[in-house]
Motif scaffolding. Structure first.
Motif, PDB file in Angstrom:
ATOM      1  N   PHE A   1       0.844  -1.193   0.000  1.00 30.27           N
ATOM      2  CA  PHE A   1       0.000   0.000   0.000  1.00 30.27           C
ATOM      3  C   PHE A   1       0.878   1.242   0.000  1.00 30.27           C
ATOM      4  N   ASP A   2       0.614   2.127  -0.973  1.00 30.96           N
ATOM      5  CA  ASP A   2       1.315   3.396  -1.080  1.00 30.96           C
ATOM      6  C   ASP A   2       0.369   4.490  -0.581  1.00 30.96           C
ATOM      7  N   PRO A   3       0.585   5.054   0.611  1.00 32.02           N
ATOM      8  CA  PRO A   3      -0.343   6.060   1.141  1.00 32.02           C
ATOM      9  C   PRO A   3      -0.330   7.367   0.361  1.00 32.02           C
ATOM     10  N   GLU A   4       0.746   7.634  -0.370  1.00 33.96           N
ATOM     11  CA  GLU A   4       0.803   8.871  -1.147  1.00 33.96           C
ATOM     12  C   GLU A   4      -0.158   8.837  -2.326  1.00 33.96           C
ATOM     13  N   THR A   5      -0.312   7.667  -2.936  1.00 32.98           N
ATOM     14  CA  THR A   5      -1.199   7.531  -4.099  1.00 32.98           C
ATOM     15  C   THR A   5      -2.485   6.789  -3.760  1.00 32.98           C
ATOM     16  N   ASN A   6      -2.605   6.292  -2.516  1.00 30.90           N
ATOM     17  CA  ASN A   6      -3.754   5.480  -2.096  1.00 30.90           C
ATOM     18  C   ASN A   6      -3.905   4.220  -2.950  1.00 30.90           C
ATOM     19  N   GLN A   7      -2.796   3.711  -3.459  1.00 32.23           N
ATOM     20  CA  GLN A   7      -2.842   2.540  -4.332  1.00 32.23           C
ATOM     21  C   GLN A   7      -2.480   1.283  -3.556  1.00 32.23           C
ATOM     22  N   LEU A   8      -3.353   0.275  -3.640  1.00 34.67           N
ATOM     23  CA  LEU A   8      -3.113  -1.030  -3.045  1.00 34.67           C
ATOM     24  C   LEU A   8      -2.816  -2.021  -4.164  1.00 34.67           C
ATOM     25  N   SER A   9      -1.640  -2.639  -4.134  1.00 36.88           N
ATOM     26  CA  SER A   9      -1.211  -3.518  -5.225  1.00 36.88           C
ATOM     27  C   SER A   9      -0.981  -4.925  -4.709  1.00 36.88           C
ATOM     28  N   SER A  10      -1.542  -5.906  -5.410  1.00 40.20           N
ATOM     29  CA  SER A  10      -1.250  -7.314  -5.147  1.00 40.20           C
ATOM     30  C   SER A  10      -0.010  -7.691  -5.946  1.00 40.20           C
ATOM     31  N   ILE A  11       1.008  -8.245  -5.293  1.00 38.67           N
ATOM     32  CA  ILE A  11       2.305  -8.388  -5.954  1.00 38.67           C
ATOM     33  C   ILE A  11       2.672  -9.832  -6.292  1.00 38.67           C
ATOM     34  N   LEU A  12       1.874 -10.799  -5.905  1.00 35.20           N
ATOM     35  CA  LEU A  12       2.237 -12.189  -6.163  1.00 35.20           C
ATOM     36  C   LEU A  12       1.790 -12.623  -7.556  1.00 35.20           C
TER      37      LEU A  12
END
Length: 256
Positions: free
Chosen positions: A173-184
């Motif tokens: 989770f990047d709080p600056e962009t509010n982006q939640l990324s699944s990385i697997l």
């Protein structure tokens, strides 16, 4: 004197009751899990803004400020000993909320409640002692301004609940962009986090998911031997390298 003894006895009895309740609550959550609505492909497109019914008990002390600007609040927090994070504590929760202290915007990370097995900042160093003879060993992780989240979003063992027995996925989770990324990569689940990788690289041990059961015969799958793989994920390029004879280059953009 008798009153003093009774008072001391009641005091220790109260402490014992509080500890028993806390430990039993933690164990029930850890073993029983959450009965939640599992995220579907259709729900991923929905807005993750908090609903009017979402209530945050900001006075319970569970939320923390990160990087002096972002308040991260875990809903339904219960802690356990262990974990890969800097404090060695497992932080279970139903969902996470991010509040930007600069503009006041609130972001709910998952559309539906999930089983969050643990979460912590991606940049830290901690010392661990293997035995009483060796010097403490320093382990380092260098994922800048990101929060690592290990969560269960699917009932992989078909027991009706989401808990630690299900396959865990890894999110950034990047709080600056509010982006939640699944990385697997697709078809794999988290098994272990490895320290001391390159800056902005995340190195994990993954397990290969078993083949899905046919829809007409979806009983609890039998125990199988899990094939393990090393996976190194570059946070900057959003690409990962998977060991073995499988696909060597996986992009999160390609998975979506």
């Amino acid at each position: 004197m008798e009153k003093l003894r009774v008072g001391v006895f009641l005091f220790f009895l109260l402490i014992l009751a509080v500890l028993t309740f806390s430990l039993s609550k933690s164990w029930r959550l850890y073993d029983g899990g959450y009965e939640v609505t599992v995220e579907t492909p259709e729900s991923k497109e929905k807005d993750t803004s908090p609903e009017p019914t979402d209530s945050l008990d900001l006075e319970d002390g569970n939320g923390k400020i990160y990087w002096k600007q972002y308040f991260i609040y875990p809903h339904g927090l219960v802690t356990e000993s262990g974990g890969f994070g800097p404090d060695g504590i497992l932080s279970h929760a139903r969902n996470l909320y991010s509040i930007n202290l600069k503009d006041g915007k609130i972001q709910k990370l998952f559309v539906h409640d999930v089983y969050i097995w643990d979460f912590f900042v991606g940049e830290f160093s901690k010392k661990s002692v293997l035995n009483t003879i060796d010097d403490p060993k320093e382990d380092v992780l260098q994922i800048e301004k990101k929060i690592l989240i290990f969560a269960v979003t699917e009932d992989s063992n078909l027991d009706g609940v989401l808990n630690y027995k299900d396959h865990k996925l890894v999110f950034l989770f990047d709080p600056e962009t509010n982006q939640l990324s699944s990385i697997l990569p697709t078809g794999f689940h988290f098994r272990k986090l490895l320290y001391n990788s390159l800056k902005n690289h995340l190195t994990l041990i993954l397990g290969k998911n078993p083949d899905p059961l046919p829809k007409l015969n979806r009983k609890k799958p039998p125990e199988t031997i899990t094939k393990l793989h090393l996976y190194d994920y570059d946070v900057v390029s959003s690409k990962g390298v998977l060991s073995g004879n499988l696909e060597s280059l996986v992009s999160t953009e390609e998975k979506e």
